[in-house]
Scaffold this motif. Sequence first.
Motif, PDB file in Angstrom:
ATOM      1  N   GLY A   1      34.663 -23.351  17.956  1.00  0.00           N
ATOM      2  CA  GLY A   1      33.836 -24.351  18.837  1.00  0.00           C
ATOM      3  C   GLY A   1      33.577 -25.848  18.557  1.00  0.00           C
ATOM      4  O   GLY A   1      34.289 -26.165  17.706  1.00  0.00           O
ATOM      5  N   GLY A   2      32.530 -26.197  19.121  1.00  0.00           N
ATOM      6  CA  GLY A   2      32.033 -27.501  18.755  1.00  0.00           C
ATOM      7  C   GLY A   2      31.539 -27.664  17.156  1.00  0.00           C
ATOM      8  O   GLY A   2      31.023 -26.874  16.824  1.00  0.00           O
TER       9      GLY A   2
ATOM     10  N   TYR B   1      39.231 -19.227  15.997  1.00  0.00           N
ATOM     11  CA  TYR B   1      40.057 -18.213  16.376  1.00  0.00           C
ATOM     12  C   TYR B   1      41.680 -18.447  16.697  1.00  0.00           C
ATOM     13  O   TYR B   1      42.393 -17.573  17.096  1.00  0.00           O
TER      14      TYR B   1
ATOM     15  N   ARG C   1      38.779 -25.123  19.966  1.00  0.00           N
ATOM     16  CA  ARG C   1      38.575 -24.318  21.278  1.00  0.00           C
ATOM     17  C   ARG C   1      39.931 -23.458  21.540  1.00  0.00           C
ATOM     18  O   ARG C   1      41.047 -24.236  21.415  1.00  0.00           O
ATOM     19  N   PHE C   2      39.909 -22.471  21.855  1.00  0.00           N
ATOM     20  CA  PHE C   2      41.182 -21.708  22.017  1.00  0.00           C
ATOM     21  C   PHE C   2      40.788 -20.526  23.117  1.00  0.00           C
ATOM     22  O   PHE C   2      40.414 -19.552  23.037  1.00  0.00           O
TER      23      PHE C   2
ATOM     24  N   PHE D   1      41.801 -16.847  23.820  1.00  0.00           N
ATOM     25  CA  PHE D   1      40.997 -15.854  23.074  1.00  0.00           C
ATOM     26  C   PHE D   1      40.402 -14.844  24.085  1.00  0.00           C
ATOM     27  O   PHE D   1      40.052 -13.767  23.691  1.00  0.00           O
ATOM     28  N   HIS D   2      40.424 -15.529  25.285  1.00  0.00           N
ATOM     29  CA  HIS D   2      39.836 -14.544  26.300  1.00  0.00           C
ATOM     30  C   HIS D   2      40.854 -13.157  26.546  1.00  0.00           C
ATOM     31  O   HIS D   2      40.320 -12.409  27.115  1.00  0.00           O
TER      32      HIS D   2
ATOM     33  N   GLY E   1      28.907 -21.923  18.331  1.00  0.00           N
ATOM     34  CA  GLY E   1      27.925 -21.833  19.386  1.00  0.00           C
ATOM     35  C   GLY E   1      28.253 -20.380  20.045  1.00  0.00           C
ATOM     36  O   GLY E   1      28.655 -19.418  19.600  1.00  0.00           O
ATOM     37  N   ASP E   2      27.446 -20.503  21.220  1.00  0.00           N
ATOM     38  CA  ASP E   2      27.240 -19.114  21.905  1.00  0.00           C
ATOM     39  C   ASP E   2      28.737 -18.606  22.597  1.00  0.00           C
ATOM     40  O   ASP E   2      29.001 -17.331  22.680  1.00  0.00           O
ATOM     41  N   GLY E   3      29.634 -19.604  22.832  1.00  0.00           N
ATOM     42  CA  GLY E   3      31.159 -19.108  23.131  1.00  0.00           C
ATOM     43  C   GLY E   3      31.741 -18.375  21.994  1.00  0.00           C
ATOM     44  O   GLY E   3      32.159 -17.416  22.189  1.00  0.00           O
ATOM     45  N   SER E   4      31.361 -18.999  20.885  1.00  0.00           N
ATOM     46  CA  SER E   4      32.167 -18.005  19.723  1.00  0.00           C
ATOM     47  C   SER E   4      31.359 -16.837  19.535  1.00  0.00           C
ATOM     48  O   SER E   4      32.138 -15.980  18.955  1.00  0.00           O
TER      49      SER E   4
ATOM     50  N   GLY F   1      33.167 -14.346  21.467  1.00  0.00           N
ATOM     51  CA  GLY F   1      34.599 -14.012  20.632  1.00  0.00           C
ATOM     52  C   GLY F   1      34.120 -12.875  19.612  1.00  0.00           C
ATOM     53  O   GLY F   1      34.837 -11.939  19.635  1.00  0.00           O
TER      54      GLY F   1
ATOM     55  N   LYS G   1      33.364  -9.317  20.726  1.00  0.00           N
ATOM     56  CA  LYS G   1      34.786  -8.713  21.499  1.00  0.00           C
ATOM     57  C   LYS G   1      35.557  -8.347  20.033  1.00  0.00           C
ATOM     58  O   LYS G   1      36.062  -7.251  19.899  1.00  0.00           O
TER      59      LYS G   1
ATOM     60  N   ARG H   1      24.609 -30.727  26.293  1.00  0.00           N
ATOM     61  CA  ARG H   1      25.126 -29.873  27.313  1.00  0.00           C
ATOM     62  C   ARG H   1      23.757 -29.786  28.213  1.00  0.00           C
ATOM     63  O   ARG H   1      23.309 -30.360  28.801  1.00  0.00           O
TER      64      ARG H   1
END
Length: 319
Positions: free
Chosen positions: A10-11, A41, A72-73, A76-77, A102-105, A108, A111, A171
């Motif tokens: 992420g960032g 990822y 950013r990848f 990976f979803h 961050g929270d996106g990572s 991942g 999962k 953000r």
Amino acid sequence: IKRIGVLTSGGDAPGMNAAIRSIVRTGLNNKLEMFGIYDGYLGLYENRIIQLKYSNVSNMINRGGTFLGSARFPEFHNHNIRTIAIKNIKNLKIDALIIIGGDGSYLGAKKITELGIPCISLPGTIDNDIFGTDYTIGYFTALETIIEAIDRLRDTSLSHQRISIVEVMGRFCGDLTLSAAIAGGCEFIVLPNMIFKKELLLKEIQIAIKKGKKHAIIAITECICDVEQLAKYIEYNTNRETRATILGHIQRGGAPVAYDRILASKMGNYAISKILKGYGGQCIGIKNEKIIHYDIDVATKNKKKKFQYNLLKIAKELY
Ligand code: ADP
């Protein structure tokens, strides 16, 4: 547990290198073999993984960014993509992963844990927008950078009796803007959790001008409005030169401040101790100066971090 991988995702944020260093050195000192995955990822999927030795993290504690790279990848979803990533981890006999992001990572990491590789996440983001931790790695460095920028804008806007609008990253979290506005002595603050009406802001500015204010600095979080348009609107209605400055990625760079280096060192060290105890699907935080761990779901399912209304109240009383 014998082999641990680490990646940044992420960032990027100042202090990520200090976190990697702490993870690698704590791991090596606990007789673990340590692996670094390039570009988050994406590198995991592309199998760009190297073994990390003591010297790979030498002279890293003071360096901004992340030497492993970040990405950013969104692919990976996709479950099939993740399956390939898991295969790469298993081929190298890596038993667990530590993910800084961050929270996106975090999503991942959750999962990957569900696919059988335990992950522990560290909060690496300047935004301070992760639920369950008082601070994230990089936040205090970004804050110092913003304050330095505001101080510089203050010098020149004072000389020219100018109104300055400073757009701050973060953000949907106003922590950076609010703290920077207090420390930078900004006259007006616009945050994501406020209802923003440019007419009301203008009215406040006009009142301040009537009271004799010669210049003003407005701190505003990104994604609220077009600050260039806002500057034109204020200039047109006040007859005062008004300029917008978007700090953007400047906020992300630079050597980490002491607090971020220490926070990263503590969290990295703690993460290894938890991995060795068999934990997975957890994230690390700091609460009242104590390093803690909690379920990743808690961090990702509670989007709203508690807003510091007391700080906003203080800011308003200091105008
Ligand atoms: P940050 O970690 O800074 O919040 P992002 O939100 O861009 O940044 O997330 C970083 C990466 O994490 C994404 O590019 C993607 O590879 C991965 N990721 C995000 N959300 C998910 C998800 N729901 N499932 C799997 N991977 C995800």
